[in-house]
Enzyme design. Structure first.
Site, short mmCIF file in Angstrom:
data_model
loop_
_atom_site.label_atom_id
_atom_site.label_comp_id
_atom_site.label_asym_id
_atom_site.label_seq_id
_atom_site.Cartn_x
_atom_site.Cartn_y
_atom_site.Cartn_z
N GLU A 268 0.66 -1.19 0.16
CA GLU A 268 0.08 0.06 -0.16
C GLU A 268 0.90 1.38 -0.15
O GLU A 268 0.72 1.96 0.94
CB GLU A 268 -0.86 -0.10 1.33
N PRO A 269 1.51 1.49 -1.20
CA PRO A 269 2.42 2.61 -1.03
C PRO A 269 1.75 3.96 -1.19
O PRO A 269 0.71 3.99 -2.16
CB PRO A 269 3.41 2.22 -2.23
N GLY A 270 2.06 5.02 -0.77
CA GLY A 270 1.35 6.35 -0.80
C GLY A 270 2.63 7.15 -1.43
O GLY A 270 2.56 7.24 -2.79
N TYR A 311 6.35 17.93 10.51
CA TYR A 311 7.27 16.63 10.50
C TYR A 311 8.85 17.08 10.34
O TYR A 311 9.54 16.10 10.09
CB TYR A 311 6.97 15.78 9.40
N CYS A 337 0.02 33.98 9.69
CA CYS A 337 0.25 34.57 11.01
C CYS A 337 0.63 33.49 12.01
O CYS A 337 -0.10 33.27 12.95
CB CYS A 337 -0.77 35.51 11.46
N TYR A 365 1.04 13.97 0.49
CA TYR A 365 0.92 14.64 1.84
C TYR A 365 0.89 16.25 1.64
O TYR A 365 1.21 16.91 2.49
CB TYR A 365 1.33 14.29 2.94
C1 LIG Z 1 -0.60 6.15 5.14
C2 LIG Z 1 -0.76 4.70 4.93
C3 LIG Z 1 0.11 3.92 4.13
C4 LIG Z 1 0.88 4.71 3.18
O1 LIG Z 1 2.01 5.26 3.64
P1 LIG Z 1 3.34 6.15 2.91
O2 LIG Z 1 4.38 6.22 3.71
O3 LIG Z 1 2.79 7.23 2.13
O4 LIG Z 1 3.66 5.14 1.83
C5 LIG Z 1 -0.37 2.89 3.77
N1 LIG Z 1 -0.95 1.94 4.30
C6 LIG Z 1 -1.74 2.37 5.45
C7 LIG Z 1 -2.61 1.71 6.17
C8 LIG Z 1 -1.84 3.95 5.88
O5 LIG Z 1 -2.26 4.52 6.70
#
Ligand SMILES: *Cc1c(COP(=O)(O)O)cnc(C)c1O
Length: 410
Positions: A268-270, A311, A337, A365
């Site tokens: 599940e990459p973001g 972060y 501000c 993000y």
């Molecule tokens: C946020 C999230 C991701 C993605 O994380 P990245 O660091 O953006 O790759 C994958 N799985 C779950 C359950 C998340 O909450």
């Protein structure tokens, strides 16, 4: 991003011209980078046909979702509204996994009704789920392997104090609930948090999941979440996808043999898919020399890109308007501000008022964490794909700010 004919470009399109055409501030995404990242990930795990579920909280514009869907990608969602956005973008329910944290059983029931995969991350909800559905609806279980990974405690989720997942030490309790409610567990999941530095952490977590799998005979998939680290700064250590792919896929095949069934392997990459595709373009409002520093004040702030303040993340800053200029030291700040510093003491090609600056790695993000603080509009979004730049979200306007206000007589 590269310099072509004296201009910074992405896939052949001059970025400064995008700011001129669509105005600043504007988020720009290079669709080719997203497609390349997707293909690199898939290929790293060959011979296994991994299933990629894009974590759409990173960037959820429908155009991006459709682009990834076209590549064969699925979706990882953390709220019912993300599920709805995914369905609206054309994803099949079977290609979506709902992985929420601390949501109500009602929200989970809504997701069940939409037909998506359900990932459960606490025993209380697991019990309620079992009472309602028994074995009529399968679910996946999110396990917290307690592997401390990643730089920032706000985004690492695998540690002992984390609110995420069901502790691996509670497995016996989980098995008891699953047996007594006759729940069909079709997947095991872990997401150790963002920014994993080496393949070893992944493999450690994998062993924990493989071991847990012995207690669940109905598995169809194992989901290793994400946490792939991408480079923000030159010299940053990143997750070596090739190394991880080779090692984990070999180990996974072994595991399937001992489990007695060929399971699917999910990720599940973001960030990995979209971070590098994104450029956030802003205009310089003012140069302000104080006794200690030269500040560059831009027409944006923590309302549009909060990662540096939240972060301490590093986003490389480039002056698109002066590619050949000599480098000087600046501190780049926003117009909010509050103290909203994008970067201290950055070497940037000489900056003038009116110049367009570019923040790199702004795909993940960025806009999804933006707000209307200080009554500012959220920026427009533009997608570069098929050789042109297209608007994929309009800049907000005054109507958007007051849309939900209710007029009362006072
Ligand atoms: C946020 C999230 C991701 C993605 O994380 P990245 O660091 O953006 O790759 C994958 N799985 C779950 C359950 C998340 O909450």
């Amino acid at each position: 991003m590269e310099i072509v004919n004296g201009q910074y470009t992405a896939s052949g399109i001059a970025l400064e011209e995008i700011a001129n055409e669509f105005g600043a501030p504007v988020y720009v995404y290079d669709g080719n980078t997203i497609v390349n990242q997707y293909n690199t990930l898939k290929q790293a795990f060959a011979p296994i046909d991994i299933k990629v579920k894009y974590a759409c909280k990173a960037l959820n514009n429908s155009a991006i979702l459709k682009l990834l869907k076209k590549q064969g990608c699925g979706l990882d969602t953390v709220s019912i509204n993300e599920v709805l956005l995914g369905l609206r973008a054309g994803f099949e329910p079977k290609d979506i996994i709902f992985t929420p944290n601390c949501v109500s059983i009602e929200e989970i029931q809504e997701a069940v009704n939409l037909g998506v995969h359900i990932n459960i991350d606490n025993i209380s909800i697991l019990e309620q789920f079992g009472t309602i559905y028994g074995n009529s609806v399968p679910c996946c279980i999110r396990i917290n392997p307690h592997i401390l990974a990643g730089g920032n405690t706000k985004i690492s989720t695998g540690h002992i104090d984390s609110k995420f997942g069901i502790s691996v030490y509670q497995l016996r309790h989980v098995v008891r609930v699953v047996k007594s409610a006759n729940i069909k567990v079709n997947g095991l999941h872990m997401h150790t948090g963002s920014d994993i530095l080496d393949a070893g952490v992944f493999l450690e977590g994998a062993e924990i999941l493989f071991d847990a799998a012995k207690d669940f005979p109905d598995l169809e998939f194992v989901d290793f979440g994400s946490g792939f680290k991408v480079a923000y700064k030159e010299g940053d250590i990143t997750t070596d996808i090739q190394e991880l792919g080779a090692a984990l896929s070999a180990r996974f095949l072994e595991f399937c043999e001992s489990y007695g069934k060929n399971l699917e392997l999910w990720f599940e990459p973001g960030k990995y898919l979209v971070s590098e595709s994104g450029y956030f373009l802003v205009k310089v409002n003012v140069l302000k020399q104080t006794t200690a520093t030269v500040f560059v004040g831009v027409d944006s702030g923590l309302n549009h890109l909060i990662r540096p303040m939240l972060y301490d993340s590093y986003h490389h800053i480039v002056n698109l308007s002066n590619p050949e200029g000599k480098q000087r030291i600046y501190t780049v700040v926003g117009y909010i501000c509050e103290t909203d510093t994008f970067g201290w003491d950055r070497k940037i090609n000489e900056v003038h008022e009116g110049d367009i600056l570019c923040f790199k790695n702004a795909g993940a993000y960025g806009i999804t964490m933006s707000s209307n603080y200080n009554a500012r509009f959220r920026p427009a979004e533009v997608l570069i794909y098929n050789g042109n730049a297209q608007l994929i979200r309009k800049r907000e306007n005054m109507d958007d700010l007051i849309r939900n206000e209710v007029d009362v007589q006072l």
